[in-house]
Design an enzyme around this catalytic site. Structure first.
Site, PDB file in Angstrom:
ATOM      1  CG  PHE A   1     -12.637 -14.112   5.023  1.00 34.63           C
ATOM      2  CD1 PHE A   1     -11.276 -14.366   5.062  1.00 34.63           C
ATOM      3  CD2 PHE A   1     -13.301 -13.946   6.231  1.00 34.63           C
ATOM      4  CE1 PHE A   1     -10.588 -14.463   6.273  1.00 34.63           C
ATOM      5  CE2 PHE A   1     -12.628 -14.053   7.449  1.00 34.63           C
ATOM      6  CZ  PHE A   1     -11.268 -14.315   7.464  1.00 34.63           C
TER       7      PHE A   1
ATOM      8  CG  ASP B   1      -3.093  -8.187   1.876  1.00 35.79           C
ATOM      9  OD1 ASP B   1      -4.292  -8.298   1.558  1.00 35.79           O
ATOM     10  OD2 ASP B   1      -2.202  -7.855   1.066  1.00 35.79           O
TER      11      ASP B   1
ATOM     12  CG  HIS C   1      -0.827  -3.847   1.578  1.00 36.35           C
ATOM     13  ND1 HIS C   1      -0.703  -2.731   0.788  1.00 36.35           N
ATOM     14  CD2 HIS C   1      -1.928  -4.502   1.123  1.00 36.35           C
ATOM     15  CE1 HIS C   1      -1.679  -2.704  -0.104  1.00 36.35           C
ATOM     16  NE2 HIS C   1      -2.440  -3.770   0.083  1.00 36.35           N
TER      17      HIS C   1
END
Length: 438
Positions: free
Chosen positions: A65, A304, A234
């Protein structure tokens, strides 16, 4: 005796650990108080969910963020707004901000920034470095800490622990599950010449599948030496899926919607918008990650979410940054896979709710059960919508899925019994709180 609830969520099809069925949910003081037929119960408010499915609140355990330091790309308030618009009730935010989240003071600052501004609940990963290794045991236990995150390969930002000794020293001090960006830095440096100026399709040739596999093999060896639990973020290669099937004694792993949905064939259409670390690869790798879902190797989903502005993405490769937004599209994109028969709804719940709660020791989330937080993701499995840039709440204002029509859509998001989103409207500026851990 007739019970009184603050809220009754009525008539929806509840999807949970004990199956799928139409039931009401009574909420009191932000927690689930009762599940069953509550037609005659007294309630301060009733929420009609007939024809909708009610899932345990979706937890996205990997978002960037960008606050503090990079608020022109994203901030905590906008990111959380995107989360609840997409049906996500809690997020774990990453440490590669400016300054980096590598100290107790930096973690406290993020919690203070989030409080009163984030619409969803939150926790923050603390970056593991050579410099803070002595403090790892204390840092991972601080309130609001999701655990320790280590970059073994360089990505956005300067956090990096590329050597085996550095990783070992960190893992010797962890007691919780530490998360890793697993790409081999030495191989990335050696293969920089494989990058073709102006051609983002060369990105997965530079950061090839061996860079991922070599690093993951190193990480598992070190984790076993340290007798530590690790989480590989990921996953992007079929080779890692095959390898990690034999490493469940020490390792869990995450898949992302973009590695399950897109492939190298999309570089021609999306260009640098598809540029991620680790890269989106050939269709065979996408299929390999799906095999990891089917075989139970993959434990959780994470978006992600890593936004950059369109101006930054417009830079010619390789000057263009890696990353794309994803927290708002996680639920609709994965529900579209459910509609297509690639994924059962129960498996989606396990990957996005029960799985994160189980892996990371989250208290009171991940199930629809009495005594748990009333975190609910309410979806319409039959609703068809087209994802548009204009819908995206992230400050970056775009999505790689612009123009994609999906079947399955988030209708409502409840965070601890509070209606954070309903039919595309976000209620209140804040209301989120730190996630609690066992």
């Amino acid at each position: 005796m007739t019970r009184t609830f603050d809220l009754v969520v009525e008539g929806g099809t509840v999807v949970n650990q004990d199956g799928v069925g139409v039931r009401d949910i009574g909420v009191a003081d932000g927690r689930i108080a009762e599940i069953g037929d509550l037609a005659r119960a007294a309630a301060g408010e009733r929420l009609d969910c007939r024809g909708l499915h009610i899932l345990p609140g979706v937890i996205d355990s990997q978002v960037h963020f960008r606050e503090p330091g990079l608020e022109h790309k994203e901030d905590l308030e906008a990111g959380a707004r995107a989360a609840v618009l997409g049906g996500v009730t809690a997020v774990f935010e990453m440490p590669n901000t400016n300054p980096q989240t590598t100290s107790a003071a930096a973690l406290e600052d993020k919690i203070a920034r989030a409080t009163g501004r984030m619409a969803c609940d939150f926790a923050f990963w603390v970056g593991g470095t050579h410099d803070n290794v002595a403090d790892i045991g204390e840092l991972e236990r601080l309130p609001g800490a999701a655990g320790i995150k280590v970059f073994m390969g360089s990505s956005t930002g300067s956090l990096l622990v590329a050597d085996d000794r550095g990783v070992l020293e960190i893992l010797k001090r962890t007691r919780r599950r530490a998360a890793f960006h697993s790409e081999d830095e030495a191989r990335l440096i050696a293969r920089k010449g494989e990058r073709v100026a102006g051609d983002p399709a060369s990105h997965p040739i530079w950061r090839d599948e061996q860079a991922a596999l070599i690093c993951t093999e190193r990480l598992i060896r070190i984790a076993r030496e340290a007798r530590a639990q690790v989480h590989v973020l990921h996953i992007s290669t079929l080779q890692e899926i095959e390898f990690l099937a034999g490493a469940k004694d020490v390792a869990s792993c995450e898949a992302t919607p973009h590695h399950l949905t897109l492939s190298s064939e999309d570089y021609a259409r999306l260009g640098t918008k598809l540029q991620m670390n680790p890269p989106v690869r050939g269709p065979e790798h996408r299929d390999g990650v799906w095999r990891g879902i089917a075989q139970g190797v993959v434990d959780v989903l994470g978006s992600d979410h890593a936004p950059h502005t369109l101006e930054e993405k417009a830079k010619p490769y390789p000057e263009s940054p890696s990353g794309m937004p994803g927290v708002q599209t996680l639920v609709p994109v994965m529900l579209d896979h459910v509609a297509a028969g690639r994924l059962s709804l129960q498996r989606f719940v396990d990957l996005s709710s029960a799985g994160p709660a189980r892996l990371f020791g989250i208290v009171g989330k991940g199930r629809i059960a009495a005594g748990y937080d009333a975190d609910l993701t309410i979806v319409d499995l039959k609703r068809r919508e087209t994802i548009r840039d204009a819908w995206i709440a992230s400050r970056c204002g775009w999505t790689p899925y612009n123009g994609k029509t999906v079947t399955g859509w988030p209708v409502g998001t409840l965070v601890r019994g509070r209606r954070a989103m309903w039919e595309g409207e976000v209620f209140g500026r804040g209301g989120g709180a730190p996630v609690r851990f066992a």
